[in-house]
Design a protein around this motif. Structure first.
Motif, mmCIF file in Angstrom:
data_model
loop_
_atom_site.group_PDB
_atom_site.id
_atom_site.type_symbol
_atom_site.label_atom_id
_atom_site.label_comp_id
_atom_site.label_asym_id
_atom_site.label_seq_id
_atom_site.Cartn_x
_atom_site.Cartn_y
_atom_site.Cartn_z
ATOM 1 N N LEU A 1 0.827 -1.202 0.000
ATOM 2 C CA LEU A 1 0.000 0.000 0.000
ATOM 3 C C LEU A 1 0.865 1.258 0.000
ATOM 4 O O LEU A 1 0.556 2.243 -0.685
ATOM 5 C CB LEU A 1 -0.917 0.007 1.224
ATOM 6 C CG LEU A 1 -1.964 -1.107 1.315
ATOM 7 C CD1 LEU A 1 -2.784 -0.940 2.587
ATOM 8 C CD2 LEU A 1 -2.869 -1.102 0.092
ATOM 9 N N GLY A 2 1.946 1.228 0.788
ATOM 10 C CA GLY A 2 2.838 2.380 0.837
ATOM 11 C C GLY A 2 3.421 2.713 -0.517
ATOM 12 O O GLY A 2 3.445 3.887 -0.934
ATOM 13 N N PHE A 3 3.896 1.695 -1.230
ATOM 14 C CA PHE A 3 4.464 1.937 -2.555
ATOM 15 C C PHE A 3 3.407 2.447 -3.529
ATOM 16 O O PHE A 3 3.677 3.313 -4.368
ATOM 17 C CB PHE A 3 5.103 0.658 -3.102
ATOM 18 C CG PHE A 3 6.585 0.588 -2.866
ATOM 19 C CD1 PHE A 3 7.474 1.107 -3.786
ATOM 20 C CD2 PHE A 3 7.094 0.009 -1.721
ATOM 21 C CE1 PHE A 3 8.841 1.054 -3.576
ATOM 22 C CE2 PHE A 3 8.457 -0.053 -1.494
ATOM 23 C CZ PHE A 3 9.337 0.472 -2.426
ATOM 24 N N SER A 4 2.203 1.905 -3.455
ATOM 25 C CA SER A 4 1.141 2.351 -4.349
ATOM 26 C C SER A 4 0.839 3.831 -4.144
ATOM 27 O O SER A 4 0.697 4.592 -5.104
ATOM 28 C CB SER A 4 -0.125 1.520 -4.122
ATOM 29 O OG SER A 4 0.081 0.169 -4.478
ATOM 30 N N VAL A 5 0.740 4.243 -2.879
ATOM 31 C CA VAL A 5 0.475 5.649 -2.592
ATOM 32 C C VAL A 5 1.662 6.507 -2.983
ATOM 33 O O VAL A 5 1.507 7.625 -3.505
ATOM 34 C CB VAL A 5 0.133 5.818 -1.095
ATOM 35 C CG1 VAL A 5 0.026 7.294 -0.723
ATOM 36 C CG2 VAL A 5 -1.163 5.093 -0.770
ATOM 37 N N TRP A 6 2.871 6.015 -2.744
ATOM 38 C CA TRP A 6 4.088 6.755 -3.088
ATOM 39 C C TRP A 6 4.123 7.070 -4.579
ATOM 40 O O TRP A 6 4.496 8.177 -4.985
ATOM 41 C CB TRP A 6 5.293 5.909 -2.685
ATOM 42 C CG TRP A 6 6.599 6.638 -2.668
ATOM 43 C CD1 TRP A 6 6.795 7.988 -2.591
ATOM 44 C CD2 TRP A 6 7.906 6.054 -2.703
ATOM 45 N NE1 TRP A 6 8.135 8.289 -2.577
ATOM 46 C CE2 TRP A 6 8.827 7.106 -2.648
ATOM 47 C CE3 TRP A 6 8.358 4.744 -2.765
ATOM 48 C CZ2 TRP A 6 10.206 6.889 -2.658
ATOM 49 C CZ3 TRP A 6 9.729 4.526 -2.766
ATOM 50 C CH2 TRP A 6 10.641 5.571 -2.725
ATOM 51 N N LEU A 7 3.719 6.109 -5.405
ATOM 52 C CA LEU A 7 3.767 6.294 -6.858
ATOM 53 C C LEU A 7 2.408 6.676 -7.445
ATOM 54 O O LEU A 7 2.201 6.572 -8.659
ATOM 55 C CB LEU A 7 4.281 5.014 -7.524
ATOM 56 C CG LEU A 7 5.808 4.878 -7.663
ATOM 57 C CD1 LEU A 7 6.349 5.885 -8.675
ATOM 58 C CD2 LEU A 7 6.529 5.016 -6.332
ATOM 59 N N LEU A 8 1.501 7.124 -6.597
ATOM 60 C CA LEU A 8 0.178 7.541 -7.058
ATOM 61 C C LEU A 8 0.276 8.621 -8.136
ATOM 62 O O LEU A 8 -0.483 8.626 -9.108
ATOM 63 C CB LEU A 8 -0.624 8.055 -5.853
ATOM 64 C CG LEU A 8 -2.060 8.517 -6.081
ATOM 65 C CD1 LEU A 8 -2.924 7.365 -6.539
ATOM 66 C CD2 LEU A 8 -2.620 9.114 -4.785
ATOM 67 N N GLY B 1 4.337 7.280 1.950
ATOM 68 C CA GLY B 1 4.295 5.886 1.505
ATOM 69 C C GLY B 1 5.675 5.320 1.250
ATOM 70 O O GLY B 1 5.907 4.116 1.431
ATOM 71 N N GLY B 2 6.608 6.165 0.835
ATOM 72 C CA GLY B 2 7.968 5.694 0.602
ATOM 73 C C GLY B 2 8.693 5.313 1.872
ATOM 74 O O GLY B 2 9.583 4.456 1.859
ATOM 75 N N GLY B 3 8.324 5.931 2.985
ATOM 76 C CA GLY B 3 8.968 5.589 4.246
ATOM 77 C C GLY B 3 8.631 4.191 4.726
ATOM 78 O O GLY B 3 9.422 3.569 5.443
ATOM 79 N N ALA C 1 3.488 -1.349 -9.748
ATOM 80 C CA ALA C 1 2.831 -1.914 -10.921
ATOM 81 C C ALA C 1 1.312 -1.917 -10.750
ATOM 82 O O ALA C 1 0.569 -1.643 -11.697
ATOM 83 C CB ALA C 1 3.340 -3.329 -11.175
ATOM 84 N N PHE C 2 0.849 -2.222 -9.538
ATOM 85 C CA PHE C 2 -0.592 -2.260 -9.289
ATOM 86 C C PHE C 2 -1.230 -0.898 -9.513
ATOM 87 O O PHE C 2 -2.275 -0.785 -10.165
ATOM 88 C CB PHE C 2 -0.856 -2.743 -7.863
ATOM 89 C CG PHE C 2 -1.154 -4.209 -7.770
ATOM 90 C CD1 PHE C 2 -2.412 -4.652 -7.419
ATOM 91 C CD2 PHE C 2 -0.177 -5.159 -8.051
ATOM 92 C CE1 PHE C 2 -2.694 -6.007 -7.335
ATOM 93 C CE2 PHE C 2 -0.443 -6.516 -7.978
ATOM 94 C CZ PHE C 2 -1.714 -6.942 -7.618
ATOM 95 N N PHE D 1 -3.948 -0.468 -12.407
ATOM 96 C CA PHE D 1 -5.346 -0.362 -12.038
ATOM 97 C C PHE D 1 -5.875 1.068 -11.962
ATOM 98 O O PHE D 1 -7.089 1.283 -12.119
ATOM 99 C CB PHE D 1 -5.592 -1.063 -10.703
ATOM 100 C CG PHE D 1 -5.592 -2.560 -10.802
ATOM 101 C CD1 PHE D 1 -6.629 -3.225 -11.426
ATOM 102 C CD2 PHE D 1 -4.532 -3.310 -10.294
ATOM 103 C CE1 PHE D 1 -6.631 -4.608 -11.540
ATOM 104 C CE2 PHE D 1 -4.526 -4.691 -10.402
ATOM 105 C CZ PHE D 1 -5.580 -5.346 -11.024
ATOM 106 N N LEU D 2 -5.005 2.052 -11.701
ATOM 107 C CA LEU D 2 -5.523 3.412 -11.578
ATOM 108 C C LEU D 2 -6.254 3.873 -12.836
ATOM 109 O O LEU D 2 -7.365 4.427 -12.729
ATOM 110 C CB LEU D 2 -4.409 4.396 -11.206
ATOM 111 C CG LEU D 2 -4.884 5.824 -10.930
ATOM 112 C CD1 LEU D 2 -4.091 6.459 -9.794
ATOM 113 C CD2 LEU D 2 -4.774 6.711 -12.169
ATOM 114 N N PRO D 3 -5.687 3.693 -14.044
ATOM 115 C CA PRO D 3 -6.446 4.111 -15.227
ATOM 116 C C PRO D 3 -7.818 3.450 -15.318
ATOM 117 O O PRO D 3 -8.788 4.082 -15.745
ATOM 118 C CB PRO D 3 -5.534 3.693 -16.394
ATOM 119 C CG PRO D 3 -4.162 3.671 -15.822
ATOM 120 C CD PRO D 3 -4.349 3.175 -14.418
#
Length: 517
Positions: free
Chosen positions: A59-66, A155-157, A191-192, A196-198
Motif C-alpha cells: 500500500l505504501g508503494f502504491s500511494v508513493w507512486l500515485l 508511503g515511501g517511508g 505496478a498495481f 489499475f488506476l487508469p
C-alpha cells in the motif's frame, strides 16, 4: 518463549512455548539462529509477520507512486501544466520518501515493528484524501499540487521500516529470500497502481481491453487507497508482533554512519533501487512524450497509450527482486550485483539507441475551434514510424528494470553479511552472542540508510528527464539516458573495487570476496 500483550505483559518463563505466539502480542524471546527454535516456533511467526508487512508496504508503494500515473492524466481532466512541471510532480514524492526513510528506520527499534506498521499505514490517509480533494477542481493551483504530492512521500517511508522490521525475524541464511519477498511485495505496488488506476478512474487500460469512459474521476483512486490504508492498519494491529530484542536507541543505531560500507552500499543502492523507482515514476510520461501525440484533449490521440504498458516496468522489476535475493544466497551478493550493473549498462545503451531512431513529429496547428482539428499526414506518418520502434524501446527498458530488480535483491542480501563479517572480526567466544545481536540491529540501520540514500535516485531521475534547461523534451530524455549509463559504469567499478576483487590496488589488504557477501 515469553510473550506479552501490549496492555498486560506476562511473566517470563524458563521453558519455551510449544506453540507459536499469536499476532498482537510482544515477543520477548526470539532466537531465529537456533535451528530447533526456528523450525518449531520461529518460522510460522516470521511468515505471518512477513505477509502483513508485505501488504502494508505494498500500500505504501502504491500511494508513493500515485502521482506517477495520475500526473500523465492531469492534462486530460483540465490541468494546464508543462512537461517539466509534470516531471517535478512525479519527482517530489520520491525526494520526501527518501528523506523520511531515516526516521522510519529508527522508529522500528524505538516503537516496535507492529506498532509502527499501524502508525505508518494510518498516515497514508493524509496523501490519499488530499489527492482526492485536489484532482476534483481544475482551479487547484500548482503549488498546492506540489505540497500534496510531497505528502505521498509518507508511503515511501514504509519500505524502510518494513525491511528493518523483517530483518529481525529471519535467520541470516534466510534473509536474502525474506527481504527479497518483502521488498518485491512492496515494489509490485508500483505496478498495481499503474495498472489499475487508469481502470479505476474510468480511463482505458489493460492493453486496450478496457475502454475509456465518458470522463475521468481521479478522486476514486484516492478514496480507494484511503480505505485500504485503514484495512492495513487494522490487520497489522491484529496479526503482527513486536520483538523485545529489536529494541534499541537511535544512538546505538547511528554508530553505523561511521562505517565505510554503509555509504558504499548506499551509493550502489542509488544505482539499483534509485533506478527502479525513478524509472517507474517517469515511465508513463516517457511513453507519453516519445510515442503519443494528442495536441487537443478532446480529439482522439495517436500512437502508444501509456496506460496500456507503463506498469510493465515496475512489475518486471518487482518480480526480479526476490530472484536477486535468491541468486545472492546461492552465488554471493557482490558477484550478482556486479553483473547487474553490466546488464544495466547494456540495457540503457539499447534504450538510448531506440530513442535516436525516433522520427521528429511536426508541430500541429490547433484551430480556434478545437473540434475542427485534423491531424496532418506528416504527423500521422511520424507517429506511426515511432510506434513501430516502441516494442524495441519497451523490451530494452524491461531489461533495465529486470536488472535493477535483481540488483535490489542482491545489494540488500549483502548488507547483513557485511555487518556479520565485521562483527566476526572483532568478537570473542565470550561476547559472540551479543556481537551477533548487535550486528543484526546495525544491519537494519544500514538497510534503512541505504534505502533512504538509494531513493534519492527516484527524485533525480524524473528531474533529469524533465530538464528545463533542454528545450526539446525528447532531447532531454536522450541526454538523461546518456548520463545514467555513465553512472552505472561508476557503480560497476565501485562494486568491483570494494567487493569482488581479492586485494586492494596496492595489495596491502584483502577485499571482501563476493563469495563472502
Amino acid at each position: 518463549m515469553s510473550t506479552s500483550t501490549d496492555t498486560a505483559p506476562t511473566e517470563d518463563t524458563a521453558a519455551p512455548a510449544l506453540a507459536p505466539p499469536r499476532g498482537g502480542v510482544t515477543i520477548d524471546d526470539w532466537r531465529p539462529e537456533d535451528e530447533a527454535f526456528w523450525e518449531s516456533v520461529g518460522r510460522p511467526v516470521a511468515r505471518r509477520n512477513l505477509v502483513w508487512s508485505i501488504f502494508s508496504e505494498h500500500l505504501g508503494f502504491s500511494v508513493w507512486l500515485l502521482w506517477s500515473v495520475s500526473a500523465a492524466m492531469l492534462p486530460k481532466v483540465g490541468f494546464d501544466f508543462t512537461t517539466s512541471q509534470l516531471f517535478v510532480l512525479v519527482a517530489i514524492p520520491n525526494l520526501v520518501g527518501a528523506l523520511i526513510r531515516l526516521p522510519y528506520t529508527f522508529a522500528v527499534p524505538r516503537f516496535g515493528g507492529r506498532t509502527w506498521t499501524v502508525i505508518s499505514a494510518s498516515l497514508l490517509l493524509v496523501p490519499t484524501l488530499l489527492f482526492a480533494w485536489a484532482v476534483q477542481s481544475p482551479q487547484t493551483p500548482y503549488w498546492a499540487f506540489c505540497l500534496i504530492a510531497a505528502t505521498a512521500g509518507l508511503g515511501g517511508g514504509n519500505f524502510a521500516s518494513s525491511m528493518a522490521n523483517i530483518n529481525f525475524f529471519y535467520p541470516l541464511r534466510k534473509k536474502g529470500t525474506a527481504l527479497g519477498l518483502n521488498a518485491a511485495g512492496g515494489n509490485v505496488g508500483v505496478a498495481f497502481i499503474q495498472f489499475f488506476l487508469p481502470i479505476v478512474v474510468g480511463g482505458a487500460g489493460a492493453f486496450g481491453l478496457v475502454k475509456a469512459g465518458e470522463a475521468l474521476h481521479l478522486e476514486r483512486a484516492g478514496y480507494l487507497y484511503a480505505a485500504l490504508a485503514v484495512v492495513g492498519a487494522l490487520a497489522a494491529w491484529r496479526f503482527m508482533n513486536n520483538l523485545t530484542g529489536a529494541k534499541s536507541s537511535p544512538r546505538e543505531q547511528l554508530v553505523v554512519v561511521r562505517y565505510k560500507h554503509t555509504w558504499v552500499m548506499s551509493f550502489l543502492y542509488i544505482g539499483t533501487f534509485g533506478s527502479f523507482i525513478g524509472y517507474s515514476a517517469a515511465m508513463p510520461l516517457l511513453i507519453r512524450i516519445n510515442f503519443w501525440n494528442q495536441p487537443v484533449p478532446d480529439v482522439a490521440g495517436l500512437g502508444i497509450n501509456f496506460a496500456y504498458y507503463a506498469f510493465l516496468g515496475a512489475l518486471v522489476g518487482s518480480i526480479a527482486r526476490p530472484f536477486g535475493g535468491w541468486l545472492a544466497d546461492q552465488y554471493g551478493g557482490a558477484r550478482v550485483t556486479l553483473w547487474t550493473f553490466v546488464v544495466m549498462i547494456l540495457g540503457t545503451l539499447a534504450v538510448l539507441l531506440t530513442l535516436t531512431r525516433l522520427t521528429p513529429v511536426p508541430p500541429s496547428e490547433v484551430p480556434a475551434d478545437p473540434s475542427a482539428f485534423v491531424y496532418s499526414e506528416a504527423t500521422r506518418a511520424a507517429v506511426d514510424a515511432n510506434s513501430a520502434i516502441f516494442p524495441w524501446f519497451l523490451a530494452a527498458f524491461l531489461v533495465v528494470f529486470a536488472a535493477s530488480g535483481v540488483g535490489n535483491g542482491s545489494t540488500y542480501r549483502m548488507i547483513p553479511l557485511i555487518l556479520q563479517r565485521q562483527a566476526e572480526q572483532t568478537t570473542t567466544e565470550k561476547t559472540r552472542e551479543a556481537d551477533m545481536a548487535r550486528a543484526t540491529k546495525e544491519s537494519s540501520a544500514v538497510i534503512g540508510i541505504a534505502g533512504a540514500v538509494g531513493a534519492i535516485g527516484g527524485f533525480l531521475i524524473p528531474l533529469t528527464f524533465g530538464s528545463p534547461w533542454v528545450g526539446d523534451p525528447v532531447e532531454a530524455v536522450k541526454v538523461a539516458f546518456g548520463v545514467f549509463t555513465g553512472f552505472y559504469v561508476v557503480c560497476l567499478a565501485t562494486t568491483w573495487f570494494f567487493y569482488t576483487r581479492r586485494t586492494t590496488v596496492a595489495g596491502r589488504a584483502p577485499a571482501l570476496a563476493s563469495a563472502d557477501v
